[in-house]
Scaffold this motif. Structure first.
Motif, mmCIF file in Angstrom:
data_model
loop_
_atom_site.group_PDB
_atom_site.id
_atom_site.type_symbol
_atom_site.label_atom_id
_atom_site.label_comp_id
_atom_site.label_asym_id
_atom_site.label_seq_id
_atom_site.Cartn_x
_atom_site.Cartn_y
_atom_site.Cartn_z
ATOM 1 N N PRO A 49 0.825 -1.225 0.000
ATOM 2 C CA PRO A 49 0.000 0.000 0.000
ATOM 3 C C PRO A 49 0.854 1.269 0.000
ATOM 4 N N GLY B 209 1.603 1.905 -3.448
ATOM 5 C CA GLY B 209 0.395 2.443 -4.074
ATOM 6 C C GLY B 209 0.217 3.910 -3.750
ATOM 7 N N PHE B 210 0.436 4.244 -2.489
ATOM 8 C CA PHE B 210 0.319 5.641 -2.064
ATOM 9 C C PHE B 210 1.284 6.527 -2.851
ATOM 10 N N ALA C 119 -4.874 1.262 -6.781
ATOM 11 C CA ALA C 119 -4.939 1.165 -5.314
ATOM 12 C C ALA C 119 -5.494 -0.190 -4.907
ATOM 13 N N THR C 120 -6.532 -0.634 -5.599
ATOM 14 C CA THR C 120 -7.138 -1.928 -5.283
ATOM 15 C C THR C 120 -6.134 -3.055 -5.503
ATOM 16 N N MET D 248 -2.914 -2.917 -5.299
ATOM 17 C CA MET D 248 -1.878 -2.889 -4.274
ATOM 18 C C MET D 248 -2.350 -3.555 -2.986
ATOM 19 N N ILE D 249 -3.534 -3.190 -2.553
ATOM 20 C CA ILE D 249 -4.022 -3.797 -1.312
ATOM 21 C C ILE D 249 -4.370 -5.255 -1.555
ATOM 22 N N THR E 284 -6.629 -6.512 4.980
ATOM 23 C CA THR E 284 -6.337 -6.490 3.540
ATOM 24 C C THR E 284 -7.483 -7.098 2.745
ATOM 25 N N THR F 118 -9.523 -4.824 0.348
ATOM 26 C CA THR F 118 -9.544 -4.965 -1.112
ATOM 27 C C THR F 118 -10.964 -4.835 -1.647
ATOM 28 N N HIS G 171 -12.028 -1.227 -1.428
ATOM 29 C CA HIS G 171 -11.359 -0.432 -2.462
ATOM 30 C C HIS G 171 -12.089 -0.611 -3.802
ATOM 31 N N PHE H 178 -8.292 7.633 -3.375
ATOM 32 C CA PHE H 178 -7.544 6.369 -3.292
ATOM 33 C C PHE H 178 -6.145 6.576 -2.726
ATOM 34 N N ASN I 174 -5.133 4.186 0.354
ATOM 35 C CA ASN I 174 -3.920 3.376 0.453
ATOM 36 C C ASN I 174 -3.061 3.799 1.631
#
Lengths: 520, 668
Positions: free
Chosen positions: B12, B15-16, B35-36, B38-39, B96, B100, B103, B120, B124
């Motif tokens: 995450p 992703g951030f 973002a989705t 990544m998580i 997580t 997910t 997200h 997002f 994240n």
């Protein structure tokens, strides 16, 4: 003999100031060029000092010592240790940023000349290891700041500049008497000859208890005003509010630290017994400052005044840590001097940008800026969170170390002081909400977004804020030896016993990784 | 696999950073999918770590992975280190996993919002903070995540910051949480002073070996509980959570139902050995606060009209159950309920979000009704969530709630009764919600009536929401963006929003299988968590409650049935008039009282100090200046240039000096 780098740190900006003074007013670009080059060069030298600094060495480094006025025992004695190192670097970094990034709008020549003289004075103050030389620099600093506030400030600048000057001069008068008396009395109390040398007096002098206390207070009053501590803080909101942006950044960034640095260097080091004896007073005033400054900040209507009062609260934390006498607290206090310089310096920079755009600092006249300038708002947010003390950013590390260290020796003061963390969130978030949230009204709808040049000035601040918060170890590794040496000095002189903590019980699974860690 | 536990928060984080740099370029919906992903990847890694831990012997399931030394000064040596053990990995799995799903849901829900990628970015960052919180190997790393989730919660509650109420709610959440954070800081300081470390390993080992005195343990436990009350919205600090509903609905589901608000329960479980060696009153305090909060919030939920407010108070109430469990020494039950609650409450929130989405940002249940026909999937999944929270077997919530009540009975029958009454109310208000939203007549057609009666709900006249709504409406189903007042036909949500609902509904059905009461062979969660909680877990074997656990099971079923039946009588059959007193609708006036105090005497006090500073402290300074000025003016008059006057002065001076030396000092 190696190059006298510390002397250069003082003399280069002084020479730059003189050069600008003799340059013709009409050569505006030359003046600016000299100022930028000199300040960048000084900054580069300070960074060089940082990189060649011996991490584990607790003593003074890069020492240069020459007799100056021999009959009076005054010497040009400069040195740097973990306590002053980062203040010198911060001074070196802040000045070029201010010179490049903040426009004074008129009289560039005199403005830049004063700024460089101020830099020389700041460097000299942080580097001097001679009481007399320190006093000279400590006083030199006042003059340019007085003119900067008086000459380039806002509507109430004359009142603010005068107040600032008189207030600090009163403290300085006590300090001068204190310093001279200290040197004279030290001669017959252990030192043997007349000298103003800090190290010599601190290591050898053996003052009578009451004498030491009188001398300590004479000197400490000047520092208390400079910090500023409650109840001698009221020059600060006026000075900050009225000073031009560049002046505010320097004032908050490094100048206030003359007070807290002075308390460590010329208070605890020189008069450990008196410092220890008067501890409850300092701790109490520090805690009052934390709460009182925060409450007063909450109710301010002027954004700059709000930040000024937040400084009173933040500096209260530093004084608390200073008089807690533990390794964590004093290291935290030393670190927090830098952190406060970064975050409050950046806050003043941002408030200055708001003023440039809107010609007002009144919270009530600002609204909804986040909607029209989201990047500007994001920058403000990061700096603000650092000031609030959110973990992951620099402010938290310093505050946390101060509090955890103070808890060991000053538990109940710390319990109260920690509530200041709640108040910090309150006054900053409330101000943020009023300025940045909501639907922008007519006057704020055209608020310009952060410009590239402004972003370039702001980025170093944010970079240091994040780096220090995530990886403070390099900084702490350099600060701690000097702090431990200071505490050992206090212990030897006063019989103070630092708190002894139990050996932690290591969990079996944790022990394995512990072993891996220890190998390199 | 367990060595790469650091990857779980790192994904995450990546992703951030990616969205920070490229978010605007990626835009809607790519930033959301990034973002989705990544998580989602973090979930996959978590599953790997979980499988790895499962393959080890139970007592070896504890792995510390140290990234670097974070804060080293003297005796204080704090590492940035992660601890992978059954507790933290359990938390990671549902953070997580559900993260997910939420997200993904948000990709649909936030579609068309002008700050889509920023949403997002924050999500994240939140996931990163939450994972740091649960994976922390010491109190400070947990605190890093703890404040991080608080900060993200602030960002996300005030996400639509043009709206005054959203901005205020965000600030309120942050400041209230800070009150609790003060407690956590105190606990860290106490722990450091007492045992020389703030690592969980060291602290818990000290508690288990008896090195930690009861007094200190009591203080640490109590202070951590203060922090838990703030983060997990317990009395008296729960105030921020109902207001937090100002945030977008995925935020309410993720942060204010499934993950962040359970952090307090997690923290108490993490330090269960410390609680075990602390004084008895701490566990009583935790249990009583939990029970009181559970009942208090449930009574409020009965009279709320906002679909999300009902769920918010319900969350406060369910968190109260978890603390009741902690106070009763039922850590397994607390975690069990945390997990099942995450399933069904996330489901309910997302379902309500789907309803709000379909109703064009209508949140008042009095303007809903009969939506089951128009939103069939939302309705079916929501009904499953309702059965789970109402305590109907065999849905997930029944088993976890029952486990808590079992331990509570062993601790105190009085608290058990409080728990039962809460269960009854829960069944009642959730049934009310389902009937009002999905059954009965379609009141959304009757806009004139609605507007006349409930014009006070001003949150809908907001430009941000309208912009959001118009774009959202414009894309799914080609609905035109109308001004309020015109009738919208509710519509079902797109698949990205429905898919998470279906998955969560499935989990809400089978979640109870983690820990079934029938045989100790079915206590999977207990066996898994045992290494972490065995020191603190209460032993209730040989108590009356344990011997008669099937009786208690039966009582719980009956109670749920009564609650549902009563609600049906009132809201569906309309045989009994609804009891929704204003005092409950106004949440017992507690929030109003606190606000009135803060805005009234509190503000006056602050003003008084500001006045004192300006007039008294600074006034004194200016007074001195005036005095000096005035005195100087007077003194100047003595410099008159008159020689005879000077001579006279000289003479007087000599006389006075002589008097001093002769009379007073006795010289001559």
């Amino acid at each position: 003999m190696s190059f006298p780098i510390l002397t250069a740190l003082v003399l280069v900006p002084a020479a730059g100031s003189l050069t600008i003074a003799v340059l013709s007013e009409r050569r505006a670009e030359w003046i600016k060029l000299v100022a930028v080059l000199v300040s960048v060069f000084t900054g580069a030298m300070s960074v060089w000092v940082l990189s060649s600094f011996e991490t584990a060495d607790a003593g003074f480094q890069f020492v240069s010592k020459h007799d100056w006025i021999k009959p009076w025992g005054i010497s040009w004695h400069l040195g740097i240790d973990g306590i002053s190192l980062f203040l010198v670097v911060l001074t070196g970094i802040l000045f070029p940023l201010v010179i490049v990034g903040v426009d004074p709008h008129h009289d560039h020549k005199r403005y830049l000349a004063w700024l460089l003289l101020l830099e020389a004075g700041m460097m000299g103050s942080f580097l001097s290891l001679d009481l007399f030389v320190f006093f000279v620099f400590f006083e030199i600093v006042l003059v340019p700041m007085y003119f900067l506030i008086g000459g380039w400030g806002y509507e109430g600048r004359v009142y603010a500049a005068t107040k600032f000057f008189l207030y600090t001069m009163v403290g300085s008068a006590f300090m001068l008497v204190g310093i001279v008396t200290t040197a004279v009395l030290a001669r017959s109390n252990g030192v043997g000859h007349l000298t103003f040398d800090l190290v010599e007096i601190a290591e050898n002098a053996d003052f009578a208890t009451s004498t030491g206390r009188w001398l300590f207070f004479a000197i400490a009053v000047a520092f208390a005003v400079k910090v500023p501590m409650f109840p001698v803080h009221t020059w600060l909101p006026d000075a900050h509010t009225q000073a031009p942006t560049g002046g505010s950044i320097i004032l908050a960034g490094v100048m206030l630290k003359l007070g807290t640095y002075g308390l460590l260097r010329f208070g605890l080091y020189l008069f450990p017994e008196a410092a220890r004896w008067s501890r409850p007073l300092w701790l109490t005033l520090a805690v009052i400052g934390i709460i009182y400054g925060a409450v007063a900040a909450t109710m301010q209507k002027d954004l700059k005044r709000l930040v000024a009062y937040s400084s009173v609260a933040h500096l209260g934390f530093i004084v608390l840590g200073t008089f807690a006498f533990t390794s964590q607290a004093i290291s935290g206090a030393t670190m927090q001097m830098i952190n406060h310089g970064l975050s409050t310096g950046a806050l003043f920079l941002l408030v200055g940008m708001i003023y440039e755009r809107r010609h007002t600092r009144q919270i009530a006249e600002l609204k909804g800026i986040q909607k029209v300038a989201p990047i500007f708002a994001a920058g403000f947010m990061v700096v603000m969170l650092s000031s609030i003390g959110v973990p992951g950013l620099n402010g938290f590390i310093g505050e946390y170390l101060i509090l955890i260290g103070s808890f060991l020796t000053a538990r109940w003061w710390t319990v109260v002081a920690a509530t200041g963390v709640i108040l910090a969130a309150l006054y900053l978030l409330w101000a943020y909400q009023r300025v940045f949230h909501g639907e922008p009204d007519e006057a704020n709808r055209s608020f310009p977004e952060l410009r590239a040049r402004e972003a370039a000035i702001l980025l170093p601040f944010i970079g240091l804020i994040v780096f220090t918060g995530v990886y403070p170890k390099p900084m702490l590794d350099r600060i701690e030896p000097a702090v431990d040496a200071l505490i050992t000095h206090v212990s030897e002189q006063t019989g103070y016993v630092a708190p002894d903590l139990p050996e932690p019980i290591v969990h079996e699974a944790a022990a394995e990784t512990e072993g891996e860690e220890a190998q390199p | 696999m367990v060595d790469v536990v650091w990857l779980i928060p790192a994904l995450p984080l990546a992703g951030f950073l990616l969205i920070l740099l490229f978010g605007r370029k990626l835009g809607d919906p790519k930033a959301g999918y990034l973002a989705t992903a990544m998580i989602g990847a973090a979930f996959v890694v978590t599953v790997g770590v979980f499988a790895d831990l499962m393959s080890m012997d139970a007592e070896e399931r504890r792995h510390v992975s140290t990234l670097f030394r974070w804060v080293p000064v003297g005796d204080l040596q704090i590492d940035l280190a992660f601890l992978a053990d059954p507790l933290s990995i359990t938390m990671c799995l549902f953070v997580t996993g559900i993260g997910t799903l939420i997200h993904l849901y948000a990709v649909g829900y936030m579609h068309g919002d002008e700050r889509f990628s920023k949403f997002f970015l924050y999500l994240n960052l939140f996931a990163l903070s939450m994972l740091v919180l649960v994976l922390g190997e010491n109190l400070l790393v947990t605190f890093l995540g703890w404040e991080g989730v608080g900060t993200c919660s602030y960002f996300l509650i005030s996400f639509w910051h043009e709206r005054e109420s959203a901005a205020t709610a965000g600030k309120k959440a942050f400041v209230t949480n800070r009150v609790g954070d003060w407690g956590v800081m105190m606990a860290m300081f106490l722990a450091f002073q007492a045992v020389g470390t703030i690592s969980y390993g060291g602290l818990n080992a000290a508690a288990e070996s008896g090195a930690l005195s009861q007094t200190t343990a009591t203080a640490i436990a109590a202070m951590l509980f203060v922090g838990a009350c703030g983060k997990s919205a317990q009395l008296p600090l729960y105030l921020w959570l109902p207001d937090a509903m100002e945030g977008p609905t995925p935020v309410s589901a993720l942060i204010h139902a499934a993950t962040m608000v359970t952090a307090g329960v997690f923290l108490m479980t993490r330090v269960n050995p410390v609680i075990a060696v602390s004084a008895e009153w701490v566990t009583w305090l935790i249990a009583i606060v939990g029970a009181a909060t559970a009942l208090f919030a449930a009574t409020i939920a009965v009279a709320q009209h906002d679909i999300k407010k009902v769920l918010a108070y319900s969350t406060v109430s369910q968190l109260g159950y978890m603390f009741l469990a902690v106070g009763s020494g039922a850590y397994v039950a607390a975690i069990f309920h945390m997990v099942t609650h995450a399933f069904f409450k996330a489901l309910l929130f997302l379902g309500s979000g789907s309803v709000i989405h379909g109703m064009h940002h209508e949140q008042d249940m009095r303007r809903m009704g009969a939506l089951r026909k128009l939103m069939p999937i939302t309705a079916v999944t929501f009904i499953i969530g309702w059965l789970a929270i109402a305590g109907v077997p065999p849905f997930a919530g029944f088993w976890s709630k029952d486990e808590i009540l079992l331990y509570t009975y062993a601790k105190s029958p009085v608290l058990y009764v409080v728990g039962l009454v809460t269960a009854l109310l829960t069944a009642y208000y959730m049934t009310r919600q389902v009937i009002l939203v999905f059954f009965g007549e379609a009141r959304w057609k009757d806009q004139a009536h609605a507007h006349g009666a409930h014009g006070d709900l001003g949150t809908h006249a907001d430009p941000a929401t309208d912009a959001h709504e118009s774009e959202a409406g414009g894309t799914d189903g080609g609905q035109a963006a109308d001004d309020h007042g015109e009738v919208h036909t509710p519509h079902e949500s797109p698949w990205v929003m429905l898919f998470p609902l279906v998955v969560l509904a499935g989990l809400s059905i089978v979640g109870g299988a983690l820990q079934l009461p029938f045989s100790s062979d079915l206590h999977f969660l207990e066996k898994w968590l045992e290494p972490v909680i065995e020191f603190g877990e209460a032993d209730i074997h040989h108590t009356w409650a344990y011997e008669n656990k099937y009786v208690l099971l039966g009582v719980a079923v009956v109670i749920a049935a009564i609650g549902i039946a009563a609600s049906v009588m009132v809201y569906a059959k309309k045989k009994v008039k609804a009891v929704e007193p204003t005092i409950l609708e106004q949440a017992w006036y507690y929030d109003k009282g606190v606000s009135a105090f803060m805005g009234g005497p509190g503000r006056k006090g602050f003003d008084a100090i500001a006045w004192f500073d300006a007039k008294v402290v600074d006034g004194a300074v200016n007074g001195v200046a005036r005095l000096v000025n005035g005195t100087a003016g007077q003194v100047r008059k003595t410099q008159s240039g008159n020689v005879r006057q000077y001579a006279a002065g000289l003479g007087v001076g000599i006389v006075l000096l002589l008097v001093w030396f002769v009379v007073i000092r006795g010289i001559l």
